[in-house]
Design a protein around this motif. Structure first.
Motif, PDB file in Angstrom:
ATOM      1  N   ASP A   8       0.962  -1.327  -0.012  1.00  8.75           N
ATOM      2  CA  ASP A   8       0.083  -0.123  -0.035  1.00  8.75           C
ATOM      3  C   ASP A   8       1.099   1.266   0.087  1.00  8.75           C
ATOM      4  O   ASP A   8       1.377   1.674   0.978  1.00  8.75           O
ATOM      5  N   SER A   9       0.892   1.898  -1.158  1.00  8.04           N
ATOM      6  CA  SER A   9       1.883   2.954  -1.315  1.00  8.04           C
ATOM      7  C   SER A   9       1.631   4.267  -0.682  1.00  8.04           C
ATOM      8  O   SER A   9       2.503   5.135  -0.867  1.00  8.04           O
ATOM      9  N   HIS A  10       0.524   4.257  -0.168  1.00  6.75           N
ATOM     10  CA  HIS A  10       0.140   5.723   0.100  1.00  6.75           C
ATOM     11  C   HIS A  10      -1.307   5.596   1.212  1.00  6.75           C
ATOM     12  O   HIS A  10      -2.395   4.988   0.732  1.00  6.75           O
ATOM     13  N   HIS A 158       0.232  10.255  -7.187  1.00  6.47           N
ATOM     14  CA  HIS A 158      -0.889   9.493  -6.087  1.00  6.47           C
ATOM     15  C   HIS A 158      -2.320   9.493  -6.334  1.00  6.47           C
ATOM     16  O   HIS A 158      -2.778  10.571  -7.030  1.00  6.47           O
ATOM     17  N   SER A 178      -0.122   5.937  -9.627  1.00 13.01           N
ATOM     18  CA  SER A 178      -0.751   5.010  -8.620  1.00 13.01           C
ATOM     19  C   SER A 178      -2.278   4.760  -8.428  1.00 13.01           C
ATOM     20  O   SER A 178      -3.040   6.163  -8.661  1.00 13.01           O
ATOM     21  N   SER A 180      -5.939   3.906  -7.151  1.00 18.26           N
ATOM     22  CA  SER A 180      -6.219   3.847  -5.929  1.00 18.26           C
ATOM     23  C   SER A 180      -7.738   3.229  -6.060  1.00 18.26           C
ATOM     24  O   SER A 180      -8.179   2.695  -7.229  1.00 18.26           O
ATOM     25  N   GLU A 206      -2.665   1.687  -4.382  1.00 19.05           N
ATOM     26  CA  GLU A 206      -2.605   2.347  -2.738  1.00 19.05           C
ATOM     27  C   GLU A 206      -4.194   2.191  -2.479  1.00 19.05           C
ATOM     28  O   GLU A 206      -4.903   1.974  -3.344  1.00 19.05           O
TER      29      GLU A 206
END
Length: 270
Positions: A8-10, A158, A178, A180, A206
């Motif tokens: 989970d990059s964010h 992001h 990214s 979501s 993320e």
């Protein structure tokens, strides 16, 4: 068979939505295959709180910056301060920073100044820039390109949900997009099409938890475990198995967030 290993990059583990629940939250993430997560500090005065979370939990790394919607309420970030924060071994990115003209267009000039300061900190540290972009595609593409031509840096867009033009501008500079939970929403066919046109080796996943939970949790609190649901959508977009997409996005994360990968390698060797 164990679940696919994901990053989970964010996410925002310091938000009150998760107060008193972090050990259980991280355990649920691990059970869902989420081996690492990056928690993001959006106001620099909260950096000690976010740092403490990363220090207390082995799978958690962190980044810090001034969110564009907070620029008017916070002291202007300084390059030197960001560079100093980046000396921490689990500090792996600069931001989130960027431009948001949807809610805070009246602070556009200050947002741009803050954004350029964060870009310079990313250059000096070699850490990736973590960008929030909303309703500012033209200025975002212009500043990203101007600054990159002045001197290169690395970056992830992001929670990418902007237009195809900004996606291409970012990809042309070698940046990452990214994905979501928005990409999993039924109405997001156009966004899925944008992602499908991107090189799969330039895509991350993320949660942006506690926001933007993917179906079937849409409208409820998001959490890192749910990144597996977004990854399933990503696998479908790219015509891959979940395991293959998870492996690819984890490799992409390691390439972009190389400081996190180095930390993991060091811990594994210890």
């Amino acid at each position: 068979m164990p679940p696919a290993a994901l990053v989970d990059s964010h996410c925002h583990l310091d938000f009150p939505d998760f107060e008193g629940e972090l050990p259980q939250l991280i355990a649920r993430a691990n059970a869902a295959g989420v081996t690492r997560m990056v928690t993001i500090c959006t106001r620099l005065r909260n950096e000690p709180i976010v740092r403490a979370i990363a220090e207390a939990h082995a799978p958690v790394f962190y980044a810090a910056g001034t969110h564009p919607m907070s620029v008017a309420d916070e002291p202007m970030a300084r390059v030197e301060a960001l560079v100093s924060l980046a000396q921490h071994p689990k500090f792996v990115g600069i931001g989130e920073t960027g431009l948001d003209y949807h809610y805070t267009s009246e602070t556009a000039a200050a947002q741009q100044d803050s954004f350029r300061i964060h870009i310079e900190a990313a250059r000096q540290t070699g850490l990736p820039l973590i960008i929030h972009a909303r309703a500012a595609d033209e200025d975002m593409a212009r500043i990203l390109t101007e600054e990159y031509q002045a001197a290169p840096y690395s970056c992830v867009m992001h929670c990418f949900s902007s237009g195809a033009g900004l996606a291409q501008a970012a990809l042309d500079l070698g940046f990452y997009l990214s994905m979501s939970g928005i990409a999993a929403f039924k109405k997001s066919a156009e966004l899925r099409e944008i992602f499908s046109s991107a090189p799969v080796d330039r895509v991350l996943v993320e949660t942006d938890a506690p926001y933007l939970a993917p179906p079937p949790h849409r409208g409820k609190r998001n959490e890192p475990a749910f990144v597996a649901l977004t990854a399933q959508t990503g696998a479908e977009v790219f015509g891959l198995t979940l395991d293959a997409f998870a492996a690819q996005t984890s490799a992409n994360f390691d390439r972009l967030f190389s400081k996190a990968a180095a930390w993991d390698a060091q811990q594994g060797a210890a």
